[in-house]
Design an enzyme around this catalytic site. Structure first.
Site, PDB file in Angstrom:
ATOM      1  N   ASP A 191      13.901   4.810   9.225  1.00  0.00           N
ATOM      2  CA  ASP A 191      12.857   5.096  10.207  1.00  0.00           C
ATOM      3  C   ASP A 191      12.543   3.851  11.028  1.00  0.00           C
ATOM      4  O   ASP A 191      11.852   3.938  12.034  1.00  0.00           O
ATOM      5  CB  ASP A 191      11.588   5.596   9.516  1.00  0.00           C
ATOM      6  CG  ASP A 191      10.552   6.083  10.508  1.00  0.00           C
ATOM      7  OD1 ASP A 191      10.896   6.951  11.340  1.00  0.00           O
ATOM      8  OD2 ASP A 191       9.408   5.597  10.476  1.00  0.00           O
TER       9      ASP A 191
ATOM     10  N   ARG B  42       0.839  -1.206   0.000  1.00  0.00           N
ATOM     11  CA  ARG B  42       0.000   0.000   0.000  1.00  0.00           C
ATOM     12  C   ARG B  42       0.873   1.255   0.000  1.00  0.00           C
ATOM     13  O   ARG B  42       0.585   2.223  -0.695  1.00  0.00           O
ATOM     14  CB  ARG B  42      -0.922  -0.004   1.224  1.00  0.00           C
ATOM     15  CG  ARG B  42      -2.010  -1.072   1.198  1.00  0.00           C
ATOM     16  CD  ARG B  42      -2.876  -0.969   2.433  1.00  0.00           C
ATOM     17  NE  ARG B  42      -3.926  -1.954   2.461  1.00  0.00           N
ATOM     18  CZ  ARG B  42      -3.802  -3.162   3.001  1.00  0.00           C
ATOM     19  NH1 ARG B  42      -2.648  -3.514   3.550  1.00  0.00           N
ATOM     20  NH2 ARG B  42      -4.805  -4.020   2.989  1.00  0.00           N
TER      21      ARG B  42
ATOM     22  N   HIS C 177      10.900   5.753  14.195  1.00  0.00           N
ATOM     23  CA  HIS C 177       9.680   5.076  13.723  1.00  0.00           C
ATOM     24  C   HIS C 177       8.492   6.050  13.737  1.00  0.00           C
ATOM     25  O   HIS C 177       7.449   5.781  14.341  1.00  0.00           O
ATOM     26  CB  HIS C 177       9.380   3.851  14.589  1.00  0.00           C
ATOM     27  CG  HIS C 177       8.518   2.836  13.876  1.00  0.00           C
ATOM     28  ND1 HIS C 177       8.661   1.482  14.051  1.00  0.00           N
ATOM     29  CD2 HIS C 177       7.499   2.980  12.988  1.00  0.00           C
ATOM     30  CE1 HIS C 177       7.770   0.839  13.309  1.00  0.00           C
ATOM     31  NE2 HIS C 177       7.058   1.731  12.647  1.00  0.00           N
TER      32      HIS C 177
ATOM     33  N   GLU D 124      14.601  -2.532  17.609  1.00  0.00           N
ATOM     34  CA  GLU D 124      13.985  -1.220  17.692  1.00  0.00           C
ATOM     35  C   GLU D 124      13.520  -0.962  19.116  1.00  0.00           C
ATOM     36  O   GLU D 124      12.721  -1.753  19.634  1.00  0.00           O
ATOM     37  CB  GLU D 124      12.810  -1.154  16.717  1.00  0.00           C
ATOM     38  CG  GLU D 124      12.304   0.233  16.431  1.00  0.00           C
ATOM     39  CD  GLU D 124      11.294   0.228  15.298  1.00  0.00           C
ATOM     40  OE1 GLU D 124      11.662   0.620  14.168  1.00  0.00           O
ATOM     41  OE2 GLU D 124      10.145  -0.191  15.541  1.00  0.00           O
TER      42      GLU D 124
ATOM     43  N   ARG E 126      10.339  -2.496   7.724  1.00  0.00           N
ATOM     44  CA  ARG E 126      10.723  -3.127   8.976  1.00  0.00           C
ATOM     45  C   ARG E 126      12.234  -3.262   8.983  1.00  0.00           C
ATOM     46  O   ARG E 126      12.862  -3.530   7.952  1.00  0.00           O
ATOM     47  CB  ARG E 126      10.074  -4.509   9.145  1.00  0.00           C
ATOM     48  CG  ARG E 126       8.574  -4.488   9.411  1.00  0.00           C
ATOM     49  CD  ARG E 126       8.245  -3.870  10.760  1.00  0.00           C
ATOM     50  NE  ARG E 126       6.818  -3.941  11.074  1.00  0.00           N
ATOM     51  CZ  ARG E 126       5.941  -2.995  10.785  1.00  0.00           C
ATOM     52  NH1 ARG E 126       6.339  -1.907  10.144  1.00  0.00           N
ATOM     53  NH2 ARG E 126       4.667  -3.123  11.121  1.00  0.00           N
TER      54      ARG E 126
END
Length: 335
Positions: free
Chosen positions: A269, A165, A293, A274, A246
């Site tokens: 990002d 998307r 993120h 993380e 990811r």
């Protein structure tokens, strides 16, 4: 007049007013009876299970507990799970689909700010903004030499990894610019890529022929370290890698090696793990630009997720199919 459907929130309490501001919540309450005590943690509490017994629509979000067969046993009237966030992969089990429950996700709405962030980074990277800012901070004056010939966004080659998307929305956003855009996605053939308005090329070809590579593929066992040492070596000197998907899709050890060699730059990002450990070299390397993120829905943008769910409720109650339905078969190759 028949009773209205009961909807329950399953997300952390602080997210409800952020995702469903007063106007959206008011419209939702015109359509359904809303249980305004959100559930987070788990569904095992007897009081929660008693509330589930009358629930027909579960509105989920960040912090939603896992919905398994045991949860569904306590919710015999449940007919829809409408997720006011992105992926449903982490908390929905196959039992949901096996019982014929409609599943919808606001992932398409969440994709919009990610694509916008990526667009901004592509344009800034094309102008070499990050490296030139570092140099200005160090030298406190404009460089004496002429601006390098390679700087600029006219004709810049952008390679998109994954027609997700986000990837598809990014392709749309890039159309007004004088960029050369290509796509690598094993699930998109030449005809599908032509419909998107971009050429389809193998991943290695894309990496070797792009000035900027941006990753939008899902996290699956097959995509772990999709971009590793060999593929990083294919990227031209001076190129930029952007990752908003990811962290696990990039081999960070190999990336640090490439960054230390000053062959390429990176805009990340998302990372693996993380957040990064405090001693990660990615914090200090001048050609690594790491953000926390934040590309996905933040601040005012999360209200778009609630609006998407509201529209799905309207469709559900009018007997229409959801606009953003999620099928069980999709999970294997989605984030």
């Amino acid at each position: 007049m028949p009773d209205r459907p009961v909807a329950m929130f399953a997300m952390t309490a602080e997210n409800v007013p952020r995702i469903f501001p007063p106007d959206t919540l008011a419209r939702l309450r015109e359509l359904v009876d809303v249980d305004l005590s959100p559930v987070a943690g788990d569904f095992t509490d007897p009081a929660v299970r008693a509330r589930l017994a009358g629930t027909e629509i579960l509105i989920t979000g960040w912090g939603c507990p896992v919905i398994d067969a045991g949860t569904l046993d306590a919710a015999p009237k449940l007919r829809a799970v409408l997720h006011a966030a992105g992926s449903v992969k982490g908390f929905l089990t196959p039992a949901v689909w096996e019982r014929g429950i409609v599943v919808s996700s606001a992932a398409a709405a969440n994709a919009l700010p990610v694509a916008e962030y990526t667009l901004a980074m592509i344009l800034l990277a094309g102008k070499d903004v990050f490296a030139r800012r570092e140099r200005l901070r160090a030298e406190r004056t404009f460089p004496r030499e002429e601006i390098p010939a390679g700087i600029g966004n006219f004709g810049r080659r952008v390679g998109i990894v994954g027609a997700s998307r986000v990837g598809r929305r990014l392709i749309e956003l890039l159309r007004p610019f004088d960029l050369s855009v290509s796509l690598a996605d094993p699930y998109v053939d030449e005809a599908g890529a032509a419909a998107l308005g971009v050429p389809s090329v193998p991943l290695d070809t894309l990496l070797g022929g792009s000035d900027i590579v941006t990753i939008h593929a899902p996290q699956t066992p097959e995509t772990r370290h999709l971009i590793g040492r060999r593929r990083l070596a294919l990227m031209p000197a001076g190129s930029v890698l952007i990752n908003t998907s990811r962290g696990s899709l990039v081999d960070h050890q190999a990336l640090v090696e490439a960054l230390r060699a000053e062959r390429i730059s990176a805009i990340l990002d998302v990372t693996d793990p993380e957040p990064l450990p405090a001693d990660s070299p990615l914090y200090d390397l001048p050609n690594a630009y790491v953000t926390p993120h934040l590309a996905g829905s933040q601040g005012t943008e999360v209200a778009r997720l609630g609006r998407t769910v509201l529209e799905e409720v309207e469709r559900l109650l009018s007997g229409r199919e959801p606009a953003f339905g999620v099928g069980l078969a999709e999970l294997a190759r989605t984030a």
